[in-house]
Scaffold this active site. Structure first.
Site: not given
Length: 846
Positions: A337-338
């Site tokens: 994920t960011d």
């Protein structure tokens, strides 16, 4: 049983309606910035937040009641859409998540990883899927498994150089690399960066960036990527990935996909993240193209993006992760994920997410263990997550002689710490050449440049000198985020979502720019400003100098041989830009030009910057877009100004005459019935930048691919040849097996084009020869870049350039057959020096 809360994504059943946590909240901040976990850090944080709030409330009170891509009105609609169920089905479901295939060179790594994972406990496997705290400043850290010999991994920002540490280089930013159009130089930059990351014990380089692509002209992060054109970006990302990973460092190509604006990038209050609504053909032919090149180059990691795509969050979108990335493109690595971009637990696991960062988080951790035990998530899915992570670690040899994770990433540089100098003297030439070649000369009249030992020079503008401080104070400081030249309080408000979403102050008024701001900023140690280098040159030449960096209407000595005006256009993560020009800098240029008949303008632009308010002034004799050159900025610009080096950069975007010439200028905002669910409809399709200008017959100020030098080139002897008489090679659809990057025969060379480039001037120079293709399908752009070669050609010499067109280059995406289709018909082939200077034209029939 531990409780956890879900959010519906794709066709998964809706959960209990819990609101996703805002990405800026809670524990991930202290993981990304360990300084904040200290008592001192907490005190400073409280003070900073109070400052932000005091300014932020005033900003909120002054918010305009409008906003969309190019302006509009935001209304408070009581009867608007209030439930996510309205959007169910807009993103097709693709389940189950495919297991790592382990094809080709990945087979051995897969076997090792499976053996490793077989010896792990359930708790150990769960731990590896989320970040953990560490005694380093690594913004992300994968926890170790000591009993099995896995030391953990450090994930470090970012794609332009290692951020927030000492003894590393400030490399040219993505936009600067794009403006160089130099594949070999891009490879050298990647190699140099990879070496620095490795020496510092950083396992994963959080870059390069090919999303945002640049659809939104005022997007705050366009400067981190290479170009709005997918072919140019794809070639440069491929070189970068290959070079960085050759150093044993994993690349995290980002942000997958459609992350084209900063406004509404994260959910806030009752407002969800913006949804990038992209049709299948546009997705493949424009936005996915460079990501596919990165996958084919072997990128070991992909970072999923903050925003939604077709109203499904990017890190929980099964069509994107399971269907396209892991199946269609044959991606072997893992998806992270960011930071803070996970908004569901079961849904993200099943959709193909492999790791969340920075952790710990309310969705996975112990909750993931519960999901496995109660059958919500199959243990085979967890095993595949961990297998992909460990296999990538093995694949890049990080199990052998890799430095201890984070060894060169101290938590507080102001305290005594071990010095790990990652710089390499052999990178000096790459840093200089990289800075040099990303400058683009677009105007040069009356022989203004190059200079010839002037007697007197006057220097104006805030972007000529270094900022007044470069203090490694860590935490939430200006130094950490690359905002020493900018208003740091304003940056913080944008980064944490408390500021006016209309954008930032357009300039960094306190000094020159080496990079943009945010997590993509570079650490600046040994940097040379334009003023530093000009003073040294003037001293050597006994040139008299006058300067004024603060006055918008400075006194001007009219007998100056030349007057330089240095301005900039600032951009940063967390906020989109407010405009594509600024009146202060334009006024400064006009003020000087009215008093100096040889006014040379240099703009450090972190994005498209319009110039029509001053460009036609007869005393503005030269204009250079200096972009974001990195640490050798001053040395490079002086070398160009004095003719020690020749300009060779070309624009990686189109510069318009007016804002209204662009199909999408600014970001979309929450409005109307979508007040709680902001929508960004990519209805322009692939017609962005020069494709749009060609389709609408709009004359740009300076076209895509344009750039001047100190010499002139002629083109001749165009040859277009099919590579094989075998008709089966030109079958309408590819038939090869899927390997890393997609079907193997997409990369078959079908057509070869050659042309001669002659230097007809008096000086040596470098030219970027460009090939554009017209595909014989209704609705396709007039021309699309499908080849470029940068060649050095001495005065009066001729060289031959060669372009090889692959099946994918010649194809269009067929939404019915879900394959790249090779159309039948006559293709137009054009070769020249820019997208609107194409003297050589031929055709090939398929």
């Amino acid at each position: 049983m531990a409780s956890y809360k879900e959010e519906r994504v794709d066709f998964l059943p809706p959960g209990d309606g819990a609101k996703p946590a805002a990405a800026a909240g809670g524990s991930w901040i202290t993981r990304k910035f360990p300084f904040l976990a200290t008592k001192k850090g907490k005190v400073i944080t409280v003070i900073v937040i109070l400052v932000i709030i005091s300014g932020g409330l005033a900003g909120l009170a002054a918010l305009p009641k409008g906003g969309s891509g190019n302006g509009g009105v935001t209304e408070t609609i009581v009867d608007g859409i209030t439930s996510d169920s309205h959007f169910y089905g807009q993103s097709p479901p693709v389940y189950p998540a495919p297991e790592m295939p382990g094809t080709g060179p990945w087979a051995d790594s897969l076997a090792k990883a499976r053996s490793f994972v077989a010896n792990m406990t359930l708790a150990e496997k769960v731990n590896i899927t989320a970040g953990a705290s560490s005694n380093t400043s690594c913004p992300g850290f994968v926890p170790a498994v000591p009993r099995l010999g896995f030391p953990g991994m450090c994930l470090g920002d970012a794609g332009n150089g290692l951020r927030a540490t000492d003894f590393v280089s400030s490399w040219p930013s993505g936009i600067h690399v794009g403006a160089s159009w130099n594949k070999e130089l891009t490879q050298k930059r990647g190699s140099g960066m990879g070496g620095e990351f490795r020496t510092k014990g950083v396992n994963v380089l959080l870059g390069p960036v090919v999303g945002p692509a640049g659809r939104v002209v005022l997007s705050g992060r366009n400067w981190e990527g290479f170009s709005i054109d997918p072919y140019l970006a794809g070639q440069l990302v491929s070189e970068t990935v290959t070079a960085v990973q050759a150093a044993g460092v994993i690349t995290s190509t980002k942000h997958f996909i459609g992350n084209e604006q900063e406004t509404h990038r994260n959910p806030s209050g009752d407002i969800e993240s913006v949804s990038s609504n992209i049709d299948d053909q546009t997705l493949h032919e424009l936005y996915l193209w460079p990501f596919q090149d990165a996958v084919r180059a072997g990128s070991g990691n992909m970072m999923c993006s903050y925003q939604r795509v077709n109203n499904s969050y990017g890190c929980a979108n099964s069509k994107l992760l399971n269907g396209i990335l892991k199946t269609e493109l044959g991606f072997e690595g893992w998806v992270v994920t960011d930071w803070g971009a996970q908004h569901a637990g079961v849904a993200t696991a099943l959709a193909g997410l492999d790791m969340m960062m920075p952790g710990p988080d309310r969705f996975w951790g112990s909750n993931l263990e519960t999901m496995i035990k109660n059958g919500s998530v199959p243990e085979a899915r967890l095993n595949d997550m961990v297998t992909r992570i460990i296999a990538t670690w093995y694949h890049f040899g990080q199990d052998k002689a890799f430095p201890r994770p984070g060894i060169g990433m101290p938590t507080d540089l102001t305290k005594a710490h071990q010095i790990v100098d990652a710089r390499n003297i052999s990178s000096r030439s790459t840093l200089f050449d990289g800075a040099l070649e990303g400058h683009v000369l677009v105007k040069n009249i009356r022989n203004a440049l190059p200079l010839e030992k002037p007697r007197m020079l006057s220097i104006f503008g805030y972007s000529a000198k270094n900022p007044d401080r470069n203090t490694p104070t860590g935490g939430l400081s200006a130094w950490t985020f690359g905002t020493e030249s900018f208003n740091h309080s304003e940056f913080m408000g944008g980064f944490f979502g408390t500021a006016d979403p209309g954008g930032s102050t357009p300039i960094a008024q306190y000094g020159t720019l080496y990079s943009g701001g945010g997590s993509g900023a570079t650490s600046q140690g040994t940097v040379i400003s334009p003023f530093d280098a000009l003073v040294q040159r003037a001293y050597d030449d006994t040139t008299a100098l006058f300067w004024d960096f603060t006055n918008g209407e400075p006194p001007v000595v009219p007998v100056s041989d030349a007057c330089f005006v240095f301005g900039n256009a600032y951009a940063t993560e967390g906020a989109d830009r407010r405009g594509a020009r600024d009146d202060y800098t334009d006024g400064l240029v006009l003020h000087v030009a009215n008093r100096c008949n040889n006014t040379i303008v240099i703009l450090h632009n972190a994005g498209i910057r319009l110039v029509d308010q001053f460009i036609d002034h007869p005393n503005v004799t030269a204009l250079i877009f200096a972009h974001l050159p990195g640490e050798a900025s001053g040395k490079a610009i002086v070398s160009l100004l004095y003719g020690d080096s020749y300009p060779s950069g070309k624009l990686p975007y189109t510069l318009a005459k007016n804002e209204s010439d662009y199909p999408v200028l600014g970001p979309d905002r929450a409005q109307g019935q979508f007040l709680r669910f902001p929508q960004s409809n990519f209805t322009e399709g692939v017609f962005v930048d020069y494709r749009h200008f060609d389709a609408k017959n709009i004359t740009p100020r300076y076209e895509f691919g344009f750039g001047l030098g100190y010499t002139t080139f002629n083109y001749s002897n165009l040859s277009v040849q099919k590579d094989s008489p075998d008709a089966t090679k030109f079958a309408e659809l590819p038939s090869g097996p899927i390997r890393v990057g997609g079907q193997t025969d997409l990369w078959d060379i079908l057509v070869t084009v050659t042309a001669d480039v002659r230097n007809v001037g008096q000086r040596d120079g470098a030219e970027v020869a460009q090939l554009y293709l017209g595909i014989p399908v209704e609705g396709q752009p007039v021309r699309q870049l499908r080849g470029f070669e940068k060649v050095v050609v001495n005065a009066s010499a001729t060289t031959t350039v060669k372009f090889e067109l692959t099946r994918r280059d010649l194809s269009v995406w067929d939404v019915i057959r879900q394959k790249w289709r090779l159309p039948r018909g006559e293709y137009k082939v054009e070769v020249g020096g820019s997208s609107r200077d194409l003297p050589l034209v031929s055709r090939v029939v398929i």
